[in-house]
Design an enzyme around this catalytic site. Structure first.
Site, PDB file in Angstrom:
ATOM      1  N   ASN A 158       0.804  -1.234   0.000  1.00 25.97           N
ATOM      2  CA  ASN A 158       0.000   0.000   0.000  1.00 25.97           C
ATOM      3  C   ASN A 158       0.830   1.275   0.000  1.00 25.97           C
ATOM      4  O   ASN A 158       0.377   2.321  -0.435  1.00 25.97           O
ATOM      5  CB  ASN A 158      -1.007  -0.023   1.149  1.00 25.97           C
ATOM      6  N   ALA A 183       6.544  -5.918  -1.525  1.00 21.66           N
ATOM      7  CA  ALA A 183       5.439  -6.784  -1.930  1.00 21.66           C
ATOM      8  C   ALA A 183       5.594  -7.109  -3.420  1.00 21.66           C
ATOM      9  O   ALA A 183       6.001  -6.253  -4.214  1.00 21.66           O
ATOM     10  CB  ALA A 183       4.107  -6.087  -1.682  1.00 21.66           C
ATOM     11  N   GLU A 257       5.013  -3.342  12.365  1.00 19.97           N
ATOM     12  CA  GLU A 257       3.985  -2.318  12.125  1.00 19.97           C
ATOM     13  C   GLU A 257       2.814  -3.050  11.478  1.00 19.97           C
ATOM     14  O   GLU A 257       2.879  -3.387  10.303  1.00 19.97           O
ATOM     15  CB  GLU A 257       4.529  -1.235  11.197  1.00 19.97           C
ATOM     16  N   CYS A 291      -3.160   1.487   7.039  1.00 26.22           N
ATOM     17  CA  CYS A 291      -3.372   0.878   8.351  1.00 26.22           C
ATOM     18  C   CYS A 291      -3.879   1.904   9.356  1.00 26.22           C
ATOM     19  O   CYS A 291      -4.264   1.542  10.463  1.00 26.22           O
ATOM     20  CB  CYS A 291      -2.071   0.284   8.851  1.00 26.22           C
ATOM     21  N   GLU A 388     -10.414  -5.090   9.885  1.00 28.68           N
ATOM     22  CA  GLU A 388      -9.796  -3.946   9.207  1.00 28.68           C
ATOM     23  C   GLU A 388     -10.346  -3.909   7.785  1.00 28.68           C
ATOM     24  O   GLU A 388     -10.164  -4.836   7.014  1.00 28.68           O
ATOM     25  CB  GLU A 388      -8.294  -4.143   9.182  1.00 28.68           C
TER      26      GLU A 388
HETATM   27  N1  LIG Z   1       1.053  -0.829  10.737  1.00 29.26           N
HETATM   28  C1  LIG Z   1       1.435  -0.366   9.570  1.00 29.26           C
HETATM   29  O1  LIG Z   1       2.230   0.571   9.431  1.00 29.26           O
HETATM   30  C2  LIG Z   1       0.892  -1.003   8.342  1.00 29.26           C
HETATM   31  C3  LIG Z   1       0.097  -2.157   8.365  1.00 29.26           C
HETATM   32  N2  LIG Z   1      -0.376  -2.704   7.191  1.00 29.26           N
HETATM   33  C4  LIG Z   1      -1.303  -3.845   7.226  1.00 29.26           C
HETATM   34  O2  LIG Z   1      -0.989  -4.776   6.148  1.00 29.26           O
HETATM   35  C5  LIG Z   1      -2.220  -5.242   5.571  1.00 29.26           C
HETATM   36  C6  LIG Z   1      -2.277  -4.871   4.120  1.00 29.26           C
HETATM   37  O3  LIG Z   1      -1.087  -5.131   3.463  1.00 29.26           O
HETATM   38  P1  LIG Z   1      -0.812  -6.562   2.819  1.00 29.26           P
HETATM   39  O4  LIG Z   1       0.316  -6.422   1.877  1.00 29.26           O
HETATM   40  O5  LIG Z   1      -2.059  -7.203   2.314  1.00 29.26           O
HETATM   41  O6  LIG Z   1      -0.319  -7.382   4.062  1.00 29.26           O
HETATM   42  P2  LIG Z   1       0.355  -8.814   4.044  1.00 29.26           P
HETATM   43  O7  LIG Z   1       0.682  -9.009   5.447  1.00 29.26           O
HETATM   44  O8  LIG Z   1      -0.408  -9.866   3.318  1.00 29.26           O
HETATM   45  O9  LIG Z   1       1.721  -8.639   3.174  1.00 29.26           O
HETATM   46  C7  LIG Z   1       2.696  -7.776   3.634  1.00 29.26           C
HETATM   47  C8  LIG Z   1       4.036  -8.273   3.097  1.00 29.26           C
HETATM   48  O10 LIG Z   1       4.300  -9.540   3.654  1.00 29.26           O
HETATM   49  C9  LIG Z   1       4.594 -10.495   2.622  1.00 29.26           C
HETATM   50  N3  LIG Z   1       4.109 -11.788   3.054  1.00 29.26           N
HETATM   51  C10 LIG Z   1       2.840 -12.238   3.077  1.00 29.26           C
HETATM   52  N4  LIG Z   1       2.809 -13.481   3.606  1.00 29.26           N
HETATM   53  C11 LIG Z   1       4.103 -13.813   3.916  1.00 29.26           C
HETATM   54  C12 LIG Z   1       4.751 -14.954   4.479  1.00 29.26           C
HETATM   55  N5  LIG Z   1       4.057 -16.028   4.861  1.00 29.26           N
HETATM   56  N6  LIG Z   1       6.092 -14.933   4.651  1.00 29.26           N
HETATM   57  C13 LIG Z   1       6.813 -13.853   4.276  1.00 29.26           C
HETATM   58  N7  LIG Z   1       6.268 -12.745   3.735  1.00 29.26           N
HETATM   59  C14 LIG Z   1       4.924 -12.728   3.557  1.00 29.26           C
HETATM   60  C15 LIG Z   1       3.903  -9.949   1.407  1.00 29.26           C
HETATM   61  O11 LIG Z   1       4.567 -10.429   0.257  1.00 29.26           O
HETATM   62  P3  LIG Z   1       3.692 -10.694  -1.088  1.00 29.26           P
HETATM   63  O12 LIG Z   1       2.675  -9.613  -1.147  1.00 29.26           O
HETATM   64  O13 LIG Z   1       4.700 -10.632  -2.166  1.00 29.26           O
HETATM   65  O14 LIG Z   1       3.101 -12.039  -0.910  1.00 29.26           O
HETATM   66  C16 LIG Z   1       4.112  -8.453   1.586  1.00 29.26           C
HETATM   67  O15 LIG Z   1       5.409  -8.096   1.144  1.00 29.26           O
HETATM   68  C17 LIG Z   1      -3.313  -4.608   6.349  1.00 29.26           C
HETATM   69  O16 LIG Z   1      -3.689  -5.451   7.424  1.00 29.26           O
HETATM   70  C18 LIG Z   1      -2.678  -3.348   6.921  1.00 29.26           C
HETATM   71  O17 LIG Z   1      -3.298  -2.890   8.084  1.00 29.26           O
HETATM   72  C19 LIG Z   1      -0.064  -2.208   5.970  1.00 29.26           C
HETATM   73  C20 LIG Z   1       0.737  -1.072   5.926  1.00 29.26           C
HETATM   74  C21 LIG Z   1       1.239  -0.382   7.080  1.00 29.26           C
HETATM   75  O1  LIG Z   2       1.183   1.670   5.466  1.00 32.87           O
HETATM   76  C1  LIG Z   2       0.498   2.525   5.967  1.00 32.87           C
HETATM   77  O2  LIG Z   2      -0.703   2.431   6.102  1.00 32.87           O
HETATM   78  C2  LIG Z   2       1.202   3.750   6.383  1.00 32.87           C
HETATM   79  O3  LIG Z   2       1.899   3.502   7.578  1.00 32.87           O
HETATM   80  C3  LIG Z   2       0.236   4.875   6.550  1.00 32.87           C
HETATM   81  S1  LIG Z   2       1.055   6.385   6.622  1.00 32.87           S
HETATM   82  O4  LIG Z   2       2.311   6.215   7.393  1.00 32.87           O
HETATM   83  O5  LIG Z   2       1.344   6.790   5.250  1.00 32.87           O
HETATM   84  O6  LIG Z   2       0.104   7.259   7.314  1.00 32.87           O
END
Ligand SMILES: NC(=O)C1=CN([C@@H]2O[C@H](COP(=O)(O)OP(=O)(O)OC[C@H]3O[C@@H](n4cnc5c(N)ncnc54)[C@H](OP(=O)(O)O)[C@@H]3O)[C@@H](O)[C@H]2O)C=CC1
Ligand SMILES: O=C(O)[C@H](O)CS(=O)(=O)O
Length: 485
Positions: A158, A183, A257, A291, A388
């Site tokens: 994202n 990703a 995070e 997030c 979420e």
């Molecule tokens: N707290 C924060 O700052 C943030 C939290 N998020 C959270 O992440 C989610 C959305 O992002 P999303 O990408 O779908 O999250 P995912 O957790 O599915 O993926 C995040 C990363 O982890 C990798 N991944 C997934 N499964 C595995 C595994 N089993 N082993 C190793 N790597 C893995 C993905 O690779 P690939 O995609 O290549 O499979 C990607 O690079 C939401 O829940 C959001 O809230 C997102 C951004 C910021």
């Molecule tokens: O991945 C996210 O959602 C980011 O942490 C949000 S922000 O830092 O751009 O607010």
């Protein structure tokens, strides 16, 4: 296709130990533009072997990088920052092409990420130790700080640029080396960052980018290789738990995070127009795929109708479209699966009595488009309350008292971001202190910046990114006890 001023930024190889390489297997992956469905690029898809080589290279490069002075490292980070700023327009086009967010938002993300490089170039100079009063006449006690070592990172789709920058900046500033796995849906921004890192003088092996659709295999190598001393992850809580468990065997330092479920509370003493503006940006930034987006909008009953009317009107004024087009406010979601997920959440709510206030839903613009939607009459029996949303859906809840608002807001396993609008100073302090979250926006819907500690509590993760606290995750404390004085 992207009409870049600097086409060299668009890379199709992984960047490992200063080399641009194909995958060992010759496997590739396609990067798809979610707005058009077109293939933006076909790039090398690596696995565990390439990841291991990147980790070994990072370990070999570490002593020389660690032994540079902080000023020498700071100069390289600042040069990297300047190159990113100079190339921001191209980097934004690459980001929008692979992730979909409107160009203006993409450019904001690029600069937001770059700001971490600028910030930690300076923070490294302030990683102070301590001199402690001696416990006896013949002893002297000193505390020094040293870099943790080889760091591995996995980040989500994202914010494909800023999430890496937010980690690599403190890591390199502290004297660590860094292996990144972006990703697989959005790797191009990370590879473009590597092009500029090379130009800025980041030495071979200090920063590598491993891309591959076998994220599980890459992650397994990162979390179990004993050369990796620190693992940092941004993504879903479910994956974060799995990766943290994988790190346990070698007791790595970890920072997580993870997911959020942000309450956005509008009290009866709020400036309603300001609250509407704040709710719009907080909810629909990145098509709701952040997030820290407002996940539950709680409105005090006496102002519910006026807020719902003004907010719905503002939502209906948002322009949905291809992020490359002028004037688009909300772009596509990352993939058709994401559209199906949010549609299911809305259907669940409607089936339990909620109302789709503006008839939002999947859009004829394309299979990744979902019109910004407002759902009212929502309660805690609906999945929208617990899960979420990660999409452009705004659920409105009605509450009566301040105590009830805090209770509803805290009724979740998450604790990342929270927001409320009020003007009474006593209420502001009571609510800010009562919310169980790592971050609280008060009369503000956008709270992320490099100078503040970003992070959550409960199952939203551990550690803080940015601010004076952010570099601590990449430093070890060493205590020196000198006897015989
Ligand atoms: N707290 C924060 O700052 C943030 C939290 N998020 C959270 O992440 C989610 C959305 O992002 P999303 O990408 O779908 O999250 P995912 O957790 O599915 O993926 C995040 C990363 O982890 C990798 N991944 C997934 N499964 C595995 C595994 N089993 N082993 C190793 N790597 C893995 C993905 O690779 P690939 O995609 O290549 O499979 C990607 O690079 C939401 O829940 C959001 O809230 C997102 C951004 C910021
Ligand atoms: O991945 C996210 O959602 C980011 O942490 C949000 S922000 O830092 O751009 O607010």
């Amino acid at each position: 296709m992207l009409n870049l001023k600097n086409p060299d930024l668009l890379r199709k190889h992984a960047y490992i130990n200063g080399q641009w390489i194909d995958s060992d297997s010759g496997e590739t992956l396609d990067v798809i533009n979610p707005a058009s469905g077109e293939t933006v690029a076909t790039i090398a898809s690596c696995g565990a072997d390439e990841t291991r080589r990147a980790i070994e290279g990072a370990n070999e490069a570490w002593p020389e990088w660690r032994d540079l002075t902080v000023k020498e490292r700071a100069k390289i980070l600042r040069d990297w920052y300047n190159l990113i700023v100079d190339n921001a327009d191209d980097l934004a086009k690459i980001l929008t092409a692979e992730q979909g967010k409107p160009l203006a938002e993409a450019r904001t993300e690029i600069l937001y990420g770059a700001n971490y490089l600028e910030w930690f170039a300076e923070e490294a100079k302030r990683a102070y130790g301590d001199v402690i009063a001696p416990p006896s006449k013949d002893k002297r006690i000193v505390v020094i700080k040293q870099p943790v070592g080889v760091t591995a990172s996995i980040t989500p789709w994202n914010f494909p640029s800023a999430m890496i920058a937010r980690k690599v900046a403190p890591a390199l500033a502290a004297g660590c080396t860094f292996v990144a796995k972006p990703a697989s849906e959005t790797p191009l921004s990370a590879l473009a960052m590597a092009v500029l890192a090379e130009q800025a003088g980041v030495p071979k092996g200090v920063f590598s980018v491993v891309v591959g659709k076998s994220s599980r295999a890459i992650g397994k190598e990162m979390t179990t290789n004993p050369l990796v001393r620190k693992f940092t992850f941004t993504g879903s809580t479910a994956v974060g738990k799995q990766l943290q468990a994988q790190c346990a065997e070698t007791i790595k330092k970890t920072s997580m995070e993870l997911g959020g479920n942000a309450p956005f509370i509008v009290f009866d003493d709020a400036d309603i127009d300001e609250a509407v503006k704040g709710a719009i940006v907080c909810k629909y930034r990145n098509a709701g795929q952040t997030c820290v987006c407002a996940n539950r909008i709680l409105v005090q009953e006496s102002v519910f109708d006026v807020f719902a009317e003004k907010f719905s009107a503002a939502v209906n004024a948002l322009k949905l479209g291809n992020g490359m087009e002028e004037g688009v406010d909300v772009g596509p979601m990352i993939n058709p699966g994401a559209v199906n997920d949010v549609r299911a959440l809305v259907e669940d709510a409607i089936s339990k009595g909620a109302k789709n206030l503006n008839e939002g839903g999947p859009s004829e613009l394309g299979e990744c488009f979902y019109t910004p939607t407002v759902v009212s009459g929502v309660d805690d029996t609906m999945k929208l309350f617990r899960e979420e949303i990660f999409g452009p859906i705004a659920p409105l809840y009605k509450f009566s008292s301040e105590e009830e608002a805090i209770q509803i807001a805290n009724d979740t396993e998450f604790g990342l971001a929270s927001y409320f609008y009020a003007r009474d100073i006593g209420r502001i302090w009571r609510v800010a202190e009562g919310l169980e979250y790592g971050m609280v926006g008060i009369n503000e819907g956008i709270i992320s910046n490099e100078m503040a500690p970003f992070g959550g509590i409960k199952q939203s993760g551990t550690g803080r990114e940015g601010s004076k606290y952010g570099i601590d995750d990449y430093l070890e404390i060493k205590y020196l006890c000198m006897g015989g004085i």
